[in-house]
Design an enzyme around this catalytic site. Structure first.
Site, mmCIF file in Angstrom:
data_model
loop_
_atom_site.group_PDB
_atom_site.id
_atom_site.type_symbol
_atom_site.label_atom_id
_atom_site.label_comp_id
_atom_site.label_asym_id
_atom_site.label_seq_id
_atom_site.Cartn_x
_atom_site.Cartn_y
_atom_site.Cartn_z
ATOM 1 N N GLU A 181 3.333 10.418 -5.762
ATOM 2 C CA GLU A 181 2.690 9.597 -6.796
ATOM 3 C C GLU A 181 1.498 10.335 -7.389
ATOM 4 O O GLU A 181 0.623 10.792 -6.658
ATOM 5 C CB GLU A 181 2.186 8.285 -6.197
ATOM 6 C CG GLU A 181 3.263 7.305 -5.879
ATOM 7 C CD GLU A 181 2.708 6.051 -5.240
ATOM 8 O OE1 GLU A 181 1.884 6.161 -4.324
ATOM 9 O OE2 GLU A 181 3.106 4.952 -5.659
ATOM 10 N N GLY A 202 0.838 -1.195 0.000
ATOM 11 C CA GLY A 202 0.000 0.000 0.000
ATOM 12 C C GLY A 202 0.869 1.240 0.000
ATOM 13 O O GLY A 202 2.040 1.201 -0.403
ATOM 14 N N CYS A 225 2.120 1.105 -8.748
ATOM 15 C CA CYS A 225 3.258 1.574 -7.943
ATOM 16 C C CYS A 225 4.503 1.761 -8.793
ATOM 17 O O CYS A 225 5.417 2.470 -8.403
ATOM 18 C CB CYS A 225 3.547 0.580 -6.839
ATOM 19 S SG CYS A 225 3.901 -1.067 -7.474
HETATM 20 N N1 LIG Z 1 5.137 -1.667 -3.951
HETATM 21 C C1 LIG Z 1 4.127 -2.385 -4.380
HETATM 22 O O1 LIG Z 1 4.250 -3.575 -4.723
HETATM 23 C C2 LIG Z 1 2.766 -1.751 -4.462
HETATM 24 C C3 LIG Z 1 1.760 -2.459 -5.141
HETATM 25 C C4 LIG Z 1 0.490 -1.863 -5.232
HETATM 26 C C5 LIG Z 1 0.241 -0.622 -4.648
HETATM 27 N N2 LIG Z 1 1.261 0.006 -3.996
HETATM 28 C C6 LIG Z 1 1.028 1.315 -3.402
HETATM 29 O O2 LIG Z 1 -0.253 1.325 -2.748
HETATM 30 C C7 LIG Z 1 -0.821 2.631 -2.843
HETATM 31 C C8 LIG Z 1 -2.201 2.535 -3.446
HETATM 32 O O3 LIG Z 1 -2.960 1.593 -2.717
HETATM 33 P P1 LIG Z 1 -3.985 2.064 -1.576
HETATM 34 O O4 LIG Z 1 -4.587 3.371 -1.927
HETATM 35 O O5 LIG Z 1 -4.879 0.909 -1.280
HETATM 36 O O6 LIG Z 1 -2.994 2.295 -0.352
HETATM 37 P P2 LIG Z 1 -3.401 2.535 1.177
HETATM 38 O O7 LIG Z 1 -2.132 2.585 1.892
HETATM 39 O O8 LIG Z 1 -4.359 3.659 1.300
HETATM 40 O O9 LIG Z 1 -4.200 1.196 1.568
HETATM 41 C C9 LIG Z 1 -3.550 -0.050 1.473
HETATM 42 C C10 LIG Z 1 -4.238 -1.010 2.424
HETATM 43 O O10 LIG Z 1 -4.054 -0.525 3.733
HETATM 44 C C11 LIG Z 1 -5.308 -0.461 4.389
HETATM 45 N N3 LIG Z 1 -5.272 0.568 5.413
HETATM 46 C C12 LIG Z 1 -5.484 1.890 5.298
HETATM 47 N N4 LIG Z 1 -5.358 2.490 6.497
HETATM 48 C C13 LIG Z 1 -5.053 1.514 7.390
HETATM 49 C C14 LIG Z 1 -4.800 1.462 8.798
HETATM 50 N N5 LIG Z 1 -4.837 2.583 9.541
HETATM 51 N N6 LIG Z 1 -4.543 0.272 9.370
HETATM 52 C C15 LIG Z 1 -4.500 -0.863 8.623
HETATM 53 N N7 LIG Z 1 -4.727 -0.896 7.293
HETATM 54 C C16 LIG Z 1 -5.002 0.284 6.704
HETATM 55 C C17 LIG Z 1 -6.289 -0.189 3.291
HETATM 56 O O11 LIG Z 1 -7.586 -0.551 3.701
HETATM 57 C C18 LIG Z 1 -5.749 -1.100 2.205
HETATM 58 O O12 LIG Z 1 -6.178 -2.420 2.427
HETATM 59 C C19 LIG Z 1 0.111 3.433 -3.723
HETATM 60 O O13 LIG Z 1 0.982 4.194 -2.934
HETATM 61 C C20 LIG Z 1 0.899 2.370 -4.460
HETATM 62 O O14 LIG Z 1 2.162 2.816 -4.893
HETATM 63 C C21 LIG Z 1 2.511 -0.511 -3.890
HETATM 64 O O1 LIG Z 2 1.016 -1.438 -8.305
HETATM 65 C C1 LIG Z 2 1.896 -2.177 -8.021
HETATM 66 C C2 LIG Z 2 2.055 -3.524 -8.644
HETATM 67 O O2 LIG Z 2 3.025 -4.269 -7.928
HETATM 68 C C3 LIG Z 2 2.412 -3.330 -10.069
HETATM 69 S S1 LIG Z 2 2.860 -4.768 -10.911
HETATM 70 O O3 LIG Z 2 1.609 -5.332 -11.478
HETATM 71 O O4 LIG Z 2 3.485 -5.730 -9.961
HETATM 72 O O5 LIG Z 2 3.805 -4.335 -11.956
#
Ligand SMILES: NC(=O)c1ccc[n+]([C@@H]2O[C@H](COP(=O)([O-])OP(=O)(O)OC[C@H]3O[C@@H](n4cnc5c(N)ncnc54)[C@H](O)[C@@H]3O)[C@@H](O)[C@H]2O)c1
Ligand SMILES: O=C[C@H](O)CS(=O)(=O)O
Length: 483
Positions: A387, A233, A289
């Site tokens: 982002e 996340g 991401c």
């Molecule tokens: N590095 C990676 O592999 C990867 C992959 C996908 C997404 N991401 C990142 O995730 C973000 C987008 O996803 P998002 O909007 O769901 O992120 P987010 O951090 O808002 O939420 C991620 C998860 O955390 C939970 N969450 C939120 N607040 C919480 C709390 N206080 N306690 C426990 N859980 C909580 C959400 O319900 C969700 O399930 C972007 O920053 C993206 O870059 C990273």
């Molecule tokens: O958003 C993050 C995901 O990890 C991207 S990918 O599908 O793994 O490239």
């Protein structure tokens, strides 16, 4: 509603009826393309999270006692079932998350590839026998499953990000409690339903759906029975998760945010760079991401690159993910649209040029944001520092190699970076100088199950996938055998 979507929803509803026959409260999952309600799911609380952890704890001895080969075969059956249901899982994913159906199909296959990868890796959790330094001892190292794992996943890849965690955890004998993102729980529920059909025991995967993540997150990250937290996340939430887990020294895996630079040098193959840029920037409407967040184009080829890039950006069609010719779907919710728009307006206010902005469907309440191309961007503008997570390209120029490396690295993030060049000396210099976990060299799409996916700095801790992927779910135990 199509029969295919009905089949997918029936799979989810049958699973929910067994797990939660009488939910006290529910909340609605909406379609981001038209804000219609798809389904209601249980709106669980901290008590439900504790119950889920109890289920995982109770199932752990049974699951970890299977041989690695038995678990491998169960994962292989799960993989085969996921692919047998690829169409309905893809439609379900597009309906709750919004991405074009072709991308959703790709995500289902991508998630399944992690299940396949770890079905194969399951039997390779090797230990060691080390030559003893005494004649009366033998030194052995064995690997054992860490135990109950809490998994928290994002909305942008609701199938693949979960499969990327469940597969290695289950492969080594862990049991899991999963909190999917509140906007997109249906894909997680469908994946768990198919896991049970594959013979993975009920209680090995426990899904906790909720519209209120914080109290449940607290339980998942601090409960004494939980040994590991695997989070994907945003970086701010990831820091919060790590802080919670630290209270009982739980191991954490963090897959967090990025700020990917995309660098085009003057010796690049320009048409290839344009194709790589489009793929890396506009996948999932820019909501990944590893999407390019900042473009750096060397001055000598700037006009040639921008002319072709702008021409192709203008061809991208925005619409509902279920429409055959859609390339850019809606964003996940209205707040996401507002955030992207604020970043674009901030950039224009500071001097960026709105070189192109496309159209969005005007016959729906969907969360659409127009494909946008900004030039004359500078690092004073917020969208180069955080982002964008939307279909917006932000282009800058640079003069020299050393300059662009310094600018590309000037961020707290370090997930993915991309550059196009053909001089082999430049390729090695730049690849080694960029401070990122993953680097695309003349490639815009780099993710797959065989690579160590992850970042450095504030983009995360640990790696997912690859031959290293089991490590995050294993404990190493030393046995000193005296005789
Ligand atoms: N590095 C990676 O592999 C990867 C992959 C996908 C997404 N991401 C990142 O995730 C973000 C987008 O996803 P998002 O909007 O769901 O992120 P987010 O951090 O808002 O939420 C991620 C998860 O955390 C939970 N969450 C939120 N607040 C919480 C709390 N206080 N306690 C426990 N859980 C909580 C959400 O319900 C969700 O399930 C972007 O920053 C993206 O870059 C990273
Ligand atoms: O958003 C993050 C995901 O990890 C991207 S990918 O599908 O793994 O490239």
């Amino acid at each position: 509603m199509s029969d295919l979507l009905k089949d997918a929803l029936n799979l989810v509803q049958a699973y929910l009826h067994i797990k939660h026959p009488r939910p006290s409260t529910q909340y609605s999952i909406d379609n981001p393309a038209n804000v219609s309600t798809i389904l209601q799911v249980p709106d669980m609380d901290a008590h439900d999270a504790e119950h889920a952890i109890a289920q995982a704890t109770q199932t752990l001895p049974q699951w970890r006692s299977l041989t690695a080969r038995e678990r491998s075969k169960a994962l292989r059956r799960w993989h085969d079932l996921v692919l047998a249901h690829q169409e309905e899982l893809a439609l379900l994913l597009t309906t709750e998350q919004g991405k074009p159906l072709a991308e959703a199909r790709g995500e289902i296959a991508y998630g399944a590839s992690y299940i396949e990868w770890f079905a194969e890796e399951a039997v390779r959790a090797y230990g060691d026998v080390t030559p003893s330094n005494t004649g009366h001892t033998r030194l052995l190292t064995i690997k054992q499953p860490i135990g109950v794992v809490s998994i928290i996943t994002p909305w942008n890849f609701p199938n693949a990000m979960l499969a990327r965690k469940l597969a290695p955890a289950l492969a080594v004998g862990c049991t899991c409690v999963v909190k999917p993102a509140e906007d997109t729980p249906l894909s997680a529920l469908a994946l768990a339903a198919l896991a049970e059909q594959a013979g993975i025991p009920a209680g090995a995967i426990n899904i906790v759906t909720t519209s209120r993540p914080a109290p449940i997150g607290e339980v998942l990250c601090t409960h004494a029975q939980v040994r590991k937290v695997s989070f994907t996340g945003s970086t701010p939430i990831g820091k919060h998760i790590a802080h919670l887990a630290a209270s009982s020294v739980k191991r954490v895996s963090l897959e967090l945010g990025g700020n990917a630079p995309f660098i085009v040098f003057d010796d690049a193959d320009i048409p290839a760079a344009v194709q790589g840029a489009l793929a890396s920037k506009y996948r999932n409407a820019g909501q990944t991401c590893v999407c390019t967040n900042r473009f750096y184009i060397q001055e000598g080829i700037y006009d040639a690159f921008v002319a072709e890039y702008a021409r192709q950006v203008a061809l991208l069609k925005t619409g509902a993910g279920t429409e055959a010719d859609t390339q850019i779907g809606p964003l996940i919710n209205q707040a996401a649209c507002a955030k992207v728009d604020a970043l674009v307006k901030d950039a224009i206010r500071q001097g960026a040029k709105l070189t192109y902005q496309g159209a969005i469907p005007d016959d729906t309440q969907g969360h659409f944001y127009p494909v946008t191309l900004l030039t004359q961007v500078t690092e004073a503008m917020a969208l180069t520092q955080e982002e964008i997570f939307g279909p917006v390209s932000a282009l800058m120029t640079f003069k020299e190699e050393a300059e662009v490396i310094q600018r590309a690295n000037a961020t707290p993030y370090g997930l993915a970076a991309y550059f196009y060049a053909r001089d082999i000396g430049r390729i090695w210099r730049v690849a080694e100088a960029l401070d990122y976990g993953m680097i695309g060299i003349n490639e815009g799409i780099i993710s797959n199950a065989a690579i160590p996916f992850g970042g450095v700095k504030e983009s995360g801790l640990g790696r997912e996938g690859s031959r290293h992927g089991l490590d995050d779910y294993l404990e190493t135990k030393f046995l000193c055998m005296g005789f």
